[in-house]
Design a protein around this motif. Structure first.
Motif, PDB file in Angstrom:
ATOM      1  N   ILE A  10       0.874  -1.184   0.000  1.00  0.00           N
ATOM      2  CA  ILE A  10       0.000   0.000   0.000  1.00  0.00           C
ATOM      3  C   ILE A  10       0.906   1.228   0.000  1.00  0.00           C
ATOM      4  O   ILE A  10       1.548   1.547   1.000  1.00  0.00           O
ATOM      5  N   ASP A  15      -3.365   5.718   3.049  1.00  0.00           N
ATOM      6  CA  ASP A  15      -4.038   4.427   2.903  1.00  0.00           C
ATOM      7  C   ASP A  15      -3.528   3.411   3.917  1.00  0.00           C
ATOM      8  O   ASP A  15      -4.301   2.612   4.453  1.00  0.00           O
ATOM      9  N   ARG A  16      -2.221   3.419   4.192  1.00  0.00           N
ATOM     10  CA  ARG A  16      -1.655   2.514   5.209  1.00  0.00           C
ATOM     11  C   ARG A  16      -2.228   2.826   6.583  1.00  0.00           C
ATOM     12  O   ARG A  16      -2.627   1.925   7.328  1.00  0.00           O
ATOM     13  N   ARG A  18      -5.086   4.336   7.263  1.00  0.00           N
ATOM     14  CA  ARG A  18      -6.512   3.986   7.266  1.00  0.00           C
ATOM     15  C   ARG A  18      -6.689   2.506   7.535  1.00  0.00           C
ATOM     16  O   ARG A  18      -7.499   2.103   8.373  1.00  0.00           O
ATOM     17  N   LYS A  48      -6.049  -1.896  -0.279  1.00  0.00           N
ATOM     18  CA  LYS A  48      -6.228  -0.460  -0.514  1.00  0.00           C
ATOM     19  C   LYS A  48      -7.432  -0.155  -1.398  1.00  0.00           C
ATOM     20  O   LYS A  48      -7.967   0.935  -1.368  1.00  0.00           O
ATOM     21  N   ASP A  49      -7.885  -1.141  -2.156  1.00  0.00           N
ATOM     22  CA  ASP A  49      -9.024  -0.940  -3.051  1.00  0.00           C
ATOM     23  C   ASP A  49     -10.368  -1.146  -2.357  1.00  0.00           C
ATOM     24  O   ASP A  49     -11.409  -0.836  -2.927  1.00  0.00           O
ATOM     25  N   ASN A  52     -14.224   1.262   3.348  1.00  0.00           N
ATOM     26  CA  ASN A  52     -14.209   1.031   4.798  1.00  0.00           C
ATOM     27  C   ASN A  52     -15.204  -0.061   5.188  1.00  0.00           C
ATOM     28  O   ASN A  52     -14.891  -0.932   6.000  1.00  0.00           O
TER      29      ASN A  52
END
Length: 73
Positions: A10, A15-16, A18, A48-49, A52
């Motif tokens: 990632i 993003d990491r 999150r 990462k795609d 949530n």
């Protein structure tokens, strides 16, 4: 519970972070039902795609599977 989120998997720090935040929160909510063992969560590129909600659902399913592990005495 440990977690590792490699930069190769990632790329962006946002993003990491999150991913790590969502894993920590999910673990906190489910830790009472898990066996007393050490767990390590390792991120993959596809993480990462995920939105949530998708990630939360995936983690919920994972914690449920792990809570079914037999208890060793």
């Amino acid at each position: 519970m440990g977690q590792t989120v490699p930069k190769k998997q990632i790329k962006l720090a946002v993003d990491r972070n999150r991913f790590k935040r969502l894993v920590r929160e999910s673990f906190r909510l489910h830790q009472h039902s898990l066996p007393a063992k050490d767990f390590v969560v390792i991120a993959r590129k596809s993480a990462k795609d995920l939105s949530n909600e998708e990630l939360r659902a995936l983690l919920h399913k994972l914690w449920q599977r792990l809570s079914q592990l037999p208890q060793k005495k």
